[in-house]
Motif scaffolding. Structure first.
Motif, short mmCIF file in Angstrom:
data_model
loop_
_atom_site.label_atom_id
_atom_site.label_comp_id
_atom_site.label_asym_id
_atom_site.label_seq_id
_atom_site.Cartn_x
_atom_site.Cartn_y
_atom_site.Cartn_z
N GLY A 46 55.85 49.66 55.51
CA GLY A 46 54.62 50.08 54.85
C GLY A 46 54.16 49.01 53.89
O GLY A 46 53.93 49.26 52.71
N VAL A 47 54.01 47.80 54.39
CA VAL A 47 53.75 46.64 53.53
C VAL A 47 52.40 46.70 52.84
O VAL A 47 52.20 46.10 51.79
CB VAL A 47 53.89 45.33 54.35
CG1 VAL A 47 52.80 45.22 55.39
CG2 VAL A 47 53.92 44.11 53.44
N GLY A 61 56.78 42.24 57.14
CA GLY A 61 56.26 43.54 56.78
C GLY A 61 55.63 44.24 57.96
O GLY A 61 55.05 43.60 58.84
N ILE A 62 55.73 45.58 57.99
CA ILE A 62 55.05 46.37 59.02
C ILE A 62 54.13 47.37 58.34
O ILE A 62 54.39 47.83 57.23
CB ILE A 62 56.03 47.09 59.96
CG1 ILE A 62 56.78 48.24 59.23
CG2 ILE A 62 57.02 46.13 60.58
CD1 ILE A 62 56.21 49.62 59.45
N ASP A 63 53.08 47.72 59.04
CA ASP A 63 52.18 48.77 58.57
C ASP A 63 51.37 49.25 59.77
O ASP A 63 51.01 48.45 60.63
CB ASP A 63 51.24 48.24 57.49
CG ASP A 63 50.74 49.34 56.56
OD1 ASP A 63 51.20 49.40 55.41
OD2 ASP A 63 49.90 50.16 57.01
N PRO A 64 51.08 50.55 59.84
CA PRO A 64 50.25 51.04 60.94
C PRO A 64 48.77 50.75 60.76
O PRO A 64 48.00 50.89 61.70
CB PRO A 64 50.52 52.55 60.94
CG PRO A 64 50.86 52.86 59.53
CD PRO A 64 51.61 51.65 59.03
N TYR A 71 45.57 40.96 54.70
CA TYR A 71 45.87 40.72 53.28
C TYR A 71 47.33 40.27 53.13
O TYR A 71 47.64 39.31 52.42
CB TYR A 71 45.67 41.98 52.45
CG TYR A 71 44.26 42.48 52.32
CD1 TYR A 71 43.52 42.27 51.15
CD2 TYR A 71 43.67 43.22 53.34
CE1 TYR A 71 42.24 42.77 51.01
CE2 TYR A 71 42.39 43.72 53.21
CZ TYR A 71 41.67 43.49 52.05
OH TYR A 71 40.40 43.98 51.90
N ALA A 72 48.23 41.01 53.78
CA ALA A 72 49.64 40.68 53.71
C ALA A 72 49.91 39.30 54.28
O ALA A 72 50.68 38.51 53.71
CB ALA A 72 50.47 41.74 54.44
N ALA A 73 49.28 38.99 55.41
CA ALA A 73 49.46 37.67 56.03
C ALA A 73 48.97 36.56 55.12
O ALA A 73 49.60 35.50 54.99
CB ALA A 73 48.74 37.63 57.37
N GLN A 74 47.83 36.79 54.46
CA GLN A 74 47.30 35.79 53.54
C GLN A 74 48.22 35.57 52.35
O GLN A 74 48.19 34.52 51.71
CB GLN A 74 45.91 36.20 53.06
CG GLN A 74 44.84 36.10 54.13
CD GLN A 74 43.55 36.79 53.74
OE1 GLN A 74 43.32 37.11 52.58
NE2 GLN A 74 42.68 37.03 54.72
N ARG A 75 49.05 36.57 52.06
CA ARG A 75 50.01 36.45 50.96
C ARG A 75 51.36 35.92 51.45
O ARG A 75 52.35 36.00 50.74
CB ARG A 75 50.15 37.79 50.25
CG ARG A 75 48.87 38.17 49.50
CD ARG A 75 48.98 39.46 48.70
NE ARG A 75 47.82 39.57 47.82
CZ ARG A 75 46.91 40.55 47.87
NH1 ARG A 75 47.05 41.54 48.75
NH2 ARG A 75 45.88 40.54 47.04
N ALA A 79 53.27 39.68 59.17
CA ALA A 79 52.83 41.08 59.21
C ALA A 79 52.69 41.58 60.64
O ALA A 79 52.08 40.92 61.49
CB ALA A 79 51.50 41.23 58.48
N VAL A 80 53.26 42.75 60.91
CA VAL A 80 53.29 43.34 62.24
C VAL A 80 52.74 44.76 62.18
O VAL A 80 53.11 45.53 61.28
CB VAL A 80 54.72 43.37 62.81
CG1 VAL A 80 54.75 44.01 64.19
CG2 VAL A 80 55.33 41.97 62.83
#
Length: 210
Positions: A46-47, A61-64, A71-75, A79-80
């Protein structure tokens, strides 16, 4: 079904929460940092937008919710898109797993914990941060749940309930810390953490896979 719709539609508003409530966010972040080991390969379940995983050096990180993954990838996070109950990773891959403000949104907490156990190495650490349902802030969220864009469909837990769930899943050595003794509006400075639970709205537990 995962409760994703509000986060898909209002991802910018969600990410801005951490700016609007910076003192509360940093209080939570420091509480999680105190519990999460720095070494090894980490997974954030739940990133979200990566507001916790990135500064804590969690690599995956994973998130549905598709909209938050960029956003997570840019940080800097790999991210998956996936759900917590079916993690797309091999057994025993991770040294540490992080789950912050996620437990109230998953459909099946027992399945999420089972998957966290599966992907952790023996001796691996799981850290969960969440709003305690029995705290003043938790009771406020419950009282106004139907008015909340993000928490309308959430299921809040008490610390005791999460402790039982973790025990049933086979995790051991629980260590609890807490922070946020005031409302969000009253939290104007970063608050220190204290041990245990029962006084702070945001609680963090660290457990280990034997």
């Amino acid at each position: 079904m995962p409760k994703t719709a509000p986060f898909e539609s209002h991802h910018r508003h969600y990410d801005d929460w951490f700016v609007r409530h910076a003192a509360a966010y940093y209080s939570e972040l420091l509480a999680v940092r105190a519990q999460l080991p720095w070494h090894g390969l980490g997974l954030s379940i739940g990133v979200g937008t990566g507001r916790f995983a990135a500064p804590l050096g969690v690599q995956v990180g994973i998130d549905p919710v598709h909209a938050v993954l960029s956003y997570a990838a840019q940080r800097g996070i790999s991210a998956v898109q996936a759900v917590a109950e079916a993690l797309p990773f091999a057994d025993g891959l991770f040294d540490r797993a992080l789950c912050v403000t996620t437990i109230c949104f998953v459909d099946d907490v027992a399945a999420m914990l089972s998957e966290a156990w599966r992907v952790l190495k023996p001796g691996g650490v799981l850290v969960i941060g969440f709003i305690d349902r029995t705290s003043a802030l938790g009771r406020h969220y419950l009282a106004h749940q139907t008015e909340s864009m993000f928490y309308r469909d959430a299921t809040f837990f008490s610390a005791e309930e999460v402790d039982l769930l973790l025990n049933d899943a086979g995790f051991t050595e629980p260590v609890w810390v807490q922070t946020l003794s005031k409302t969000l509006e009253e939290t104007c400075e970063i608050e220190s953490l204290s041990s245990g639970y029962g006084r702070g709205a945001f609680v963090v537990v660290r457990v280990r896979r034997p």
